[in-house]
Structure formats: structure tokens, C-alpha cells
Design a protein around this motif. Structure first.
Motif, mmCIF file in Angstrom:
data_model
loop_
_atom_site.group_PDB
_atom_site.id
_atom_site.type_symbol
_atom_site.label_atom_id
_atom_site.label_comp_id
_atom_site.label_asym_id
_atom_site.label_seq_id
_atom_site.Cartn_x
_atom_site.Cartn_y
_atom_site.Cartn_z
ATOM 1 N N SER A 80 0.909 -1.407 0.188
ATOM 2 C CA SER A 80 -0.234 -0.250 -0.274
ATOM 3 C C SER A 80 0.905 1.465 -0.036
ATOM 4 O O SER A 80 0.894 1.831 -0.447
ATOM 5 C CB SER A 80 -0.941 -0.320 1.057
ATOM 6 N N ARG A 81 1.988 1.230 0.737
ATOM 7 C CA ARG A 81 3.089 3.137 -0.061
ATOM 8 C C ARG A 81 3.639 2.994 -0.618
ATOM 9 O O ARG A 81 4.109 3.421 -0.966
ATOM 10 C CB ARG A 81 4.068 2.377 1.720
ATOM 11 N N LEU A 82 4.193 1.205 -1.255
ATOM 12 C CA LEU A 82 4.573 1.497 -2.750
ATOM 13 C C LEU A 82 3.603 2.110 -3.416
ATOM 14 O O LEU A 82 4.093 2.360 -4.662
ATOM 15 C CB LEU A 82 5.395 0.192 -3.035
ATOM 16 N N MET A 83 2.176 1.715 -3.506
ATOM 17 C CA MET A 83 1.041 2.334 -3.957
ATOM 18 C C MET A 83 0.837 3.609 -3.999
ATOM 19 O O MET A 83 0.203 4.325 -4.613
ATOM 20 C CB MET A 83 -0.203 1.784 -4.159
ATOM 21 N N GLY A 84 1.771 4.073 -2.915
ATOM 22 C CA GLY A 84 1.380 5.825 -2.555
ATOM 23 C C GLY A 84 0.269 6.136 -1.663
ATOM 24 O O GLY A 84 -0.281 6.869 -1.903
ATOM 25 N N ARG A 85 -0.260 5.382 -1.238
ATOM 26 C CA ARG A 85 -1.010 5.350 -0.369
ATOM 27 C C ARG A 85 -0.341 5.820 1.070
ATOM 28 O O ARG A 85 0.329 4.594 1.761
ATOM 29 C CB ARG A 85 -2.006 4.338 -0.122
ATOM 30 N N GLU A 86 -1.380 6.190 2.193
ATOM 31 C CA GLU A 86 -0.900 6.593 3.211
ATOM 32 C C GLU A 86 -1.269 5.407 3.936
ATOM 33 O O GLU A 86 -2.783 5.066 3.661
ATOM 34 C CB GLU A 86 -1.615 7.980 4.104
ATOM 35 N N THR A 87 -0.882 4.693 5.168
ATOM 36 C CA THR A 87 -0.651 3.322 5.552
ATOM 37 C C THR A 87 -0.658 3.568 7.290
ATOM 38 O O THR A 87 0.371 3.918 7.578
ATOM 39 C CB THR A 87 0.101 2.965 5.045
#
Ligand code: ME8
Length: 635
Positions: A36-43
Motif C-alpha cells: 500500500s505504501r508503494l502504491m502511494g497510499r498513506e498507511t
């Protein structure tokens, strides 16, 4: 809604150390958090410990510890383990945190005020291992627990009850209106038929033990451990705290919430948890992702079967990635998986060492050999390039879809399509033949470029799982670390030189030799605690004491209550040594005592000190000082 992810694991019982089963959930959730972080989402990734209840109180008693001592020790150990395994949790909630306990106590009072909870009498059967109540019809053969098969106990006491029944219809409607609330589908169907068979009000407090959150308005009751535990998912976000921005951001204003649980605790999460939230008028935006079990060849992992495998058994010999890979690759969606060393070695050798490891070392060494380490794009194409590119492009798309759906095994399979295709491509294009013909230099260049792309893209997609290996692949390719995979497209412009030497990523294992060594009777590794200063050690006041009286603690098989004379003082001390010692054998013994521990209440008896022992359970040995003088300091 915003681009963000909240991901949780169950909070594990602090009654003992976590094994590779719990580790599966933690690593799987970590892979999702990293993805999720690699997809640019705040996690925000939460894990933690479930520290209350009879199971923990009894485990502590057995070890002669207070529950708090036990849970502190297990929490420290677990936290250190997750860090060793590279787990990137943002929060680590412990249900003995005061802020959590206060909120749970307050919610209980609110439920009382809204008449969702009422006082009555409970008579029934209780499984301590699962911390769960069962009705007569639910019990297994001979009155055993239908979930874990262990004997249950008869319980008859005044209790508070939660009106589950009142929410039966509302819950069914909710599940029907939200088809993806429980995944996979088979688990959803199980839940629906469980609810349709009729819910009964839930016993929600206990009076026969004390280790838990007391009911504010009636403190002889402690709150049922599952009500206490489930709320961790929002107390950890500082729900209704002074600054509740985490809660607002990740629980309220977010529909990308993954609650990962094993199938053993489905009912608690799919029935009780949403009902607790409904009754408190709190949002239910989460989705439950329910996975199966990692089983051993002889069935479930359990201490009594002696088949428990701990993460460090694996990582100390084969590294962190080998364990992370095996576990995530092992569990198919909705089913159980297996752990055996034979299977582990098989996967390690064929998938990690052969497929991936060899591809990396062959590719990098060919780029060095044929082009002095340079990777270049070229217009010339081989006849295999189009199919090769298509496989990569579609695998990238598919792997992402699988990651999003928490289908980790399939996500890895999709990446392996790239790896296998690349290995096949080497055989098809035979670069060593192209290298012999100068007119084929451009074709050879194209082959190297395509192989480099396969490595770059596979490493990027494997980042969430293979946390130590993939940065090495990227480093060997000589390019920048991967921090985002939103746009993972084919066609990178390399303007660098690859590493001139590659260490094998996974050394092939000699299976026979490994099996012999692993199966050989083990010397337990010495689990020394971290160093302390002399001043810190000096804070412990150790004395010689003489046991002048001793008796069993009522209703306990494990505890003895001793009167210990320490110089001029007589202390009362509770110890978990009754499995080994009879009270009459102890009188007159001179022993080592820690005299400056904070007094603690154990089974209602004040204990002001600790008798030092070596070993555990049946092997426990009091440390005796037969010729010592009572009251003398030990330095
Ligand atoms: O149930 N295979 O804690 P717990 C796969 N405290 N996953 C496994 C596993 C196995 N063999 N064994 C355990 C509790 N797990 C409660 C939870 S949450 C509010 C309270 C994983 O220590 C799996 O996720 O018994 C399972 O649901 C969880 O550990 C149970 O951990």
C-alpha cells in the motif's frame, strides 16, 4: 474517499511466545502495508497484544509470575521479533495500556445506559483456551470445546449480558448489503448461516478472576476479554482521545480497511465486533479478510504435541526472506497450508535459489560479460520479445489486482510468471550463441535489456515480501531504490553500469544434510537479555531467607504461599512451584529472595518478594543456600 489504508492483525494472546502461525498473519499484513505504501497510499499498520483474561492469569500463575510481569515479557519479546522480521507496524497496542482500558470501561457504561447490557445469572460452559462461552448444543463430544477440542469448565456466576439478539436482523441486513464485508465468500456464508441459526445474548463479564478491565459501576466484575480486545482496533487510533485525528483519518474517513484474521476467530470479528460497533453508533467501514491455518504434518501446531515451530528456528539458518516467502506463498485463498521442513527446502531450492537467484546472477554476469555492465535499449527485436513484454505487462496488472484483494499467494504466482518467462527466454534466445556472431550484437543487446526489465519489475513487485533480497537485486542493476510502484511500466532508461559481481541471493541447500541437522535434538539458543549497567543490577536487593511456614494456595494446583524470614522480618511470598514441591518439604530451607519487588496480589494473596528458581514447570528448582544466614545480602 482518500487514498489511504488501515490494516490490522489480531492482537495475540500474551500467554506465550508467538509461533510461525501468528507470524503468518503479521507478515501477510506487513506485505499489504508495504504494498500500500508503494502504491502511494498513506498507511497505518496496527498489531499488538491481547493481555487480559483467565488464560493469561493462569499462565502467569503457572510460571510464578504476576500477569503484568508475564505480559510485559511477552510483549517485549514479540515486539523484538517483529522488528527482527522487518515488520513495519506503525502501532503496537497492548490491552493493558491505561488509555485502552479506560475507554473500554467507559464504553461498557454506555452500553449499560443504552440497555444493550443487562445483569443476569450465567450458567454454562467456558473454554479458557479460546476464552469463549458455549451453550450445551454447541459443545463437542464429552463436553469439549467445539473450536479447539479441549475440555470446557462449568461456570455459574452473576454476569452482565450483551443483547446480541437485538441486533441479529440489523447485522444480517448489513452483511447482505455489503457483499465484500467478509472475504472469502465461503467464510461469509458460514457467518450468515451462524446468524440465521439464531444469536443468543452474550455473557460479557466475569467475577471469578480479576485480571482484566473492571466494570466501573460494579468492580467485582471484569469485562469479557473479547469486548476488551476487539476495541483495540480503534483505541489504538486514539478513539475519542484528545487528538483523535488518526481515528478520524483511518477509521471514519476511510473505506480501505483490511482486518486480517485467522478462521479460528471469525465469529468474534464477523458477529460480535460489528454488533458492538452498531450498538455504539460507530462506523463499520472495514473488510474482514479471513485466512486458513498453517498446519503441521500431524495437524494443528500446539505445545502439547511438541510440534511448534518458532520464526527464529527458520530465520537463524535461512534468513528472513526465506521465511516471509514460504509463509506468504503457502496459504491459498480460503484454505489451509502446511509447514514441513521438506516442503520448505523444496520451495527454497526450486523457487528462490533456482528460479529467482539464478536468473539474477546469470543476467548480471551476462550484462557484464557482453556489454561491460551497460544495459541499453535498442530498436532491434528478437522474435520472442513481443510475447515476453506482453507476459510482463499482464503479470504486473494481475499481481496488483491480487495484492489489492489480499490474495498473496496468487500475487506471488503472477510475479513468478515473469521470472519463469525470463528463464525460458534465456533458453529461447541462447545469448551465448548470439555472442559468437558479431552481426547479432544488437539482438543480444535487446535480450539483455529485456532480462534487466524482467528483474527490475519482478523485484519491484516482490518488494512487499522479499524485503532483504529485492533491494539487492535493484542494487545489482545499479538503479535507484524502488519507492513507488504505481506506474510500473516497461521501458526504463538505464544510464548506469550494473554491479560487477553478484553474491548468490539464496545458496542451494543440501536437503539431506539440513534435515539431519534440523531434526537433531536441539540445543536451545541462549536467549540472553540485553546488558544492564552495574548500577541497574545493584537496584535488585537479593537476600537469604528461611522458609518458616508454607501452605498451598486455595483452589490452585500451582501456587504455594510461604512465610519467609529475612533477618528480622517475615515476608509472605507466593510462588508457582507446587508442581514440584510439597509445602512440608520446604520448611527450614534457606533460599534466595528478591526483597524489593513491588508487592503484587496473586490469587487474592499479597506477595512481597520472589523466591529465585532455576528451570520451569516440573524441572523447577529452588535455589538453596543451605549454609547461608537469613537476611544476608547477596552480591
Ligand atoms: O485469538 N496458522 O489470539 P491468538 C495461521 N487474542 N494463522 C495462525 C495460526 C496458524 N497455525 N495460529 C495462529 C487470539 N494464527 C485473540 C485475538 S483480536 C481482537 C483477539 C493467527 O494468539 C491467526 O491470525 O490465539 C489467528 O486468528 C491468530 O493468530 C490467533 O492468535
Amino acid at each position: 474517499m482518500a487514498k489511504r489504508t488501515y490494516i490490522t492483525t489480531p492482537i495475540y494472546y500474551a500467554s506465550g511466545f508467538v509461533h510461525i502461525g501468528n507470524t503468518y498473519t503479521t507478515i501477510a499484513a506487513d506485505a499489504i502495508a508495504r504494498y500500500s505504501r508503494l502504491m502511494g497510499r498513506e498507511t497505518y499498520y496496527l498489531t499488538g497484544m491481547d493481555e487480559h483474561g483467565l488464560k493469561i492469569q493462569e499462565a502467569a500463575e503457572k510460571q510464578g509470575k504476576t500477569p503484568q510481569q508475564l505480559v510485559d515479557e511477552v510483549a517485549d519479546n514479540t515486539r523484538a521479533l517483529w522488528s527482527h522480521l522487518g515488520v513495519t507496524n506503525d502501532g503496537f497496542i497492548r490491552t493493558s495500556d491505561i488509555q485502552h482500558m479506560d475507554k473500554v470501561a467507559e464504553l461498557f457504561e454506555r452500553y449499560l445506559a443504552s440497555d444493550d447490557i443487562y445483569l443476569s445469572e450465567y450458567t454454562g460452559d467456558y473454554c479458557v483456551a479460546c476464552e469463549a462461552f458455549f451453550t450445551k448444543t454447541q459443545l463437542g463430544e464429552g463436553g469439549t470445546c467445539p473450536d479447539c477440542g479441549k475440555p470446557t469448565r462449568k461456570v455459574s456466576e452473576q454476569s452482565y449480558f450483551f443483547r446480541l439478539k437485538k441486533y441479529e436482523k440489523q447485522l444480517l441486513d448489513f452483511i447482505n448489503e455489503h457483499p465484500d464485508f467478509i472475504q472469502p465468500e465461503t467464510r461469509r456464508n458460514e457467518v450468515i448461516s451462524f446468524i440465521e441459526s439464531g444469536l443468543e445474548d452474550l455473557c460479557i463479564s466475569r467475577t471469578s478472576f480479576t485480571w482484566g478491565v473492571p466494570v466501573k459501576s460494579n468492580p467485582k466484575h471484569v469485562i469479557y476479554v473479547w469486548l476488551d480486545a476487539l476495541f483495540n482496533y480503534i483505541t489504538a487510533l486514539n478513539f475519542e482521545g484528545q487528538d483523535d485525528s488518526l481515528y478520524q483519518k483511518f477509521w471514519v474517513d476511510n473505506d480501505n480497511i483490511y482486518q486480517i484474521v485467522g478462521k479460528d476467530i471469525l465469529r468474534f470479528h464477523a458477529v460480535y465486533w460489528p454488533i458492538f460497533l452498531m450498538a455504539a453508533n460507530l462506523p463499520i467501514n472495514f473488510k474482514l479478510y479471513v485466512h486458513g491455518w498453517i498446519l503441521m504434518k500431524d495437524g494443528k501446531m500446539s505445545k502439547s504435541r511438541g510440534n511448534v515451530v518458532y520464526p527464529k528456528d527458520i530465520t537463524s539458518r535461512y534468513g528472513i526472506d526465506a521465511l516471509r516467502y514460504y509463509l506468504t506463498k503457502e496459504l491459498p485463498i480460503g484454505n489451509d497450508g502446511l509447514f514441513s521442513y521438506e516442503r520448505f527446502y523444496d520451495r527454497y531450492n526450486s523457487e528462490l535459489a533456482n528460479d529467482l537467484g539464478n536468473l539474477v546472477s546469470r543476467t548480471i554476469s551476462m550484462i557484464n560479460k557482453y556489454f561491460g555492465g551497460k544495459i541499453e535499449k535498442t530498436q532491434v527485436r528478437t522474435e520472442f520479445d513481443e510475447d515476453f513484454e506482453n507476459v510482463i505487462k499482464s503479470s504486473v496488472k494481475d499481481a496488483k489486482v491480487e495484492y489489492e484483494a489480499f490474495h498473496l499467494q496468487t500475487a506471488l504466482t503472477k510475479v513468478w510468471q515473469i521470472i519463469s518467462r525470463a528463464n525460458k527466454y534465456i533458453d529461447e534466445t541462447a545469448p551465448w550463441v548470439l555472442a559468437k556472431d558479431e552481426s547479432k550484437t544488437e539482438e543480444l543487446k535487446s535480450v539483455m535489456y529485456h532480462l534487466a526489465e524482467a528483474l527490475r519489475i519482478s523485484a519491484s513487485l516482490l518488494h512487499p515480501v522479499l524485503i532483504e533480497t529485492t533491494p539487492k537485486i535493484i542494487e545489482y542493476l545499479g538503479i535507484k531504490a524502488v519507492t513507488n510502484i504505481e506506474e510500473l511500466s516497461y521501458g526504463y532508461e538505464y544510464d548506469n553500469i550494473v554491479a560487477n559481481k553478484v553474491e548468490p541471493l539464496f545458496k542451494r541447500l543440501d536437503v539431506q544434510k539440513e534435515l539431519e541437522e534440523v531434526m537433531a535434538p536441539k540445543e536451545e539458543p541462549m536467549d540472553f537479555k540485553t546488558n544492564i549497567s552495574f548500577e541497574e543490577f545493584e537496584k535488585t536487593d537479593l537476600r537469604i531467607g528461611e522458609i518458616i511456614d508454607c501452605k498451598k494456595v486455595e483452589k490452585s494446583d500451582k501456587l504455594l504461599l510461604s512465610s519467609v524470614k529475612i533477618g528480622t522480618e517475615v515476608r509472605q511470598i507466593v510462588s508457582g512451584i507446587a508442581t514440584k514441591y510439597k509445602p512440608e518439604d520446604l520448611i527450614g530451607k534457606k533460599v534466595l529472595v528478591v526483597v524489593n519487588l513491588n508487592p503484587a496480589k496473586i490469587r487474592g494473596n499479597l506477595s512481597s518478594g520472589m523466591l529465585l528458581c532455576a528451570g520451569e514447570n516440573e524441572d523447577i528448582q529452588l535455589i538453596e543456600v543451605p549454609n547461608g544466614k537469613s537476611g544476608d545480602k547477596v552480591k
